[in-house]
Enzyme design. Structure first.
Site, short mmCIF file in Angstrom:
data_model
loop_
_atom_site.label_atom_id
_atom_site.label_comp_id
_atom_site.label_asym_id
_atom_site.label_seq_id
_atom_site.Cartn_x
_atom_site.Cartn_y
_atom_site.Cartn_z
N ASP B 54 33.23 44.43 40.43
CA ASP B 54 33.18 45.14 39.15
C ASP B 54 31.77 45.56 38.74
OD1 ASP B 54 35.84 45.08 38.71
OD2 ASP B 54 35.81 43.32 37.40
N TYR B 112 32.44 33.31 46.44
CA TYR B 112 31.77 33.86 45.28
C TYR B 112 30.94 32.76 44.62
CZ TYR B 112 34.44 38.26 44.95
OH TYR B 112 34.96 39.50 45.16
#
Lengths: 262, 262
Positions: B54, B112
């Site tokens: 994003d 992540y």
């Protein structure tokens, strides 16, 4: 006029055209004056800084003064201003001072830090906050040169010729070099610094560290009073104005502390 | 078509509208495709990534593939591309792969990392790279919750309803929490993550750390399959795609290594 306020201001210089107000440009002083105009419900409000910093140069110690007609307690000023300032400026500390205090004329010294990323590969996350210099550096040679850079001298060789300042005599009290893994920190304390002086001093030290300039010729570079003799002007992205001193005693204490840790 | 290339790409997400190409927007994929078009002297060049990230989300491990007609040695590809890419994208590593390798379909896992600045005061220099969360956090409570978040579950409660993905079952192999002075690092390894999932997982862990959500209710949050039960979606600025795995053995080795260090 009311009360005079002294404030210490941090900023990330990346997105500013330097500290000083310029028409049509985004500047630190411009943003501070806008916030102060809003809080005073006025059109304009004047801020005086300890000096300018260039495009891309950062601060954790820039010191300013302004006059206010508001009676906000000192400890509430930072939040009051920070809520009106963009996220790349932050007022850290506010005190009320004598009405004759002057952020520029009353300085007795300043500290600047220049940060270098010495790793082989670039780090894109540090690109705005450190100068990338991937060459092997000799700490001992740079320390030898650092000692020779200190003192009271005409620093014409270490300042941009694009300046209206006539007297180029300054005193450098301290040049420190620290290494932390592949990050190097160059620390300078002096009475004041000429236009681009810290960037040229560090550019010169790096060439000494790399072996391109010999430490021993530093005195002749100073004596030559010729900008072409010193090393390059390295970018502003690694430079931080870290402290502004207004009291000789505080400056001396800082120098004593650094002396002990060396 | 020539040879298929696999590349690992770092980027600073601050100034991108995410990874995936969108008309009129500055995207990572868009910049990569532009550079590849230039190097191939073509109009367009297609890049396939392991998945999207994003706006504001960073990468040190995003993996892509593309086909090339050029015969550049693998070790020369990074410099060749980096000289054409903007300074907030960097190709780190290139290898030639089988023509049926696919950067998206062949993934077996991803890692992540979410970074949190837990200091009382904001640090303006970290504003784009860490989420500022100034509340006191209980490490033991967050670790208790982390264990309950792992496993194979329908993670509907931890994903944005704005997604076309139907199957929300994923496996999380590892949730690690490290503290380094006032910086906290949340590390997740799983088969894959849903839209905004890592931001919601970390938002939930922070509320557990703060005492607003009890660790014990994590299983009922998962079972409820209702986005409203979990904590907030925290900003993308603290999030990094750090590794993409294509071999089960490499994934297992990484998990074993993390297991040992816990």
């Amino acid at each position: 006029m009311g009360n005079r306020v002294k404030a210490i201001v941090s900023y990330d210089g990346t997105l500013f055209s330097g500290y000083q107000v310029q028409p049509e440009k985004r500047t630190v002083q411009g943003e501070l004056e806008k916030a102060l105009a809003r809080i005073h419900k006025g059109d304009k409000w004047k801020v005086t800084g300890s000096g300018r910093t260039d495009t891309g140069v950062h601060s954790i110690g820039q010191t300013i003064h302004f006059d206010t007609t508001l009676s906000i307690p000192a400890e509430r000023w930072p939040n009051a201003l920070n809520s009106l300032l963009p996220e790349d400026i932050m007022v850290r500390e506010v005190t009320y001072v004598d009405p004759d205090f002057h952020a520029r004329y009353d300085t007795v010294g300043k500290e600047y830090v220049y940060q270098v990323n010495n790793s082989k590969k670039k780090n894109i996350f540090k690109r705005n906050y450190m100068y990338h210099y991937p060459y092997e550096l000799s700490l001992s040679e740079m320390k030898r040169a650092a000692v020779l850079l200190m003192g009271t001298h005409d620093y014409s060789s270490f300042s941009s010729p694009r300046t209206s300042v006539v007297d180029k005599v300054r005193t450098i009290f301290h040049v420190g070099i620290e290494k932390k893994e592949d990050e190097w920190i160059f620390r300078y304390i002096g009475t004041g610094f000429l236009y681009q002086m810290v960037r040229i001093l560090t550019g010169t030290l790096l060439e000494v560290g790399k072996g391109k300039i010999e430490a021993d010729i530093i005195p002749s570079i100073i004596e030559g009073k010729d900008r072409d003799l010193a090393g390059p002007t390295i970018p502003g992205n690694g430079l931080y104005l870290t402290k502004v001193f207004y009291e000789k005693q505080k400056l001396q204490e800082e120098l004593d502390k650094l002396q002990k840790s060396m």
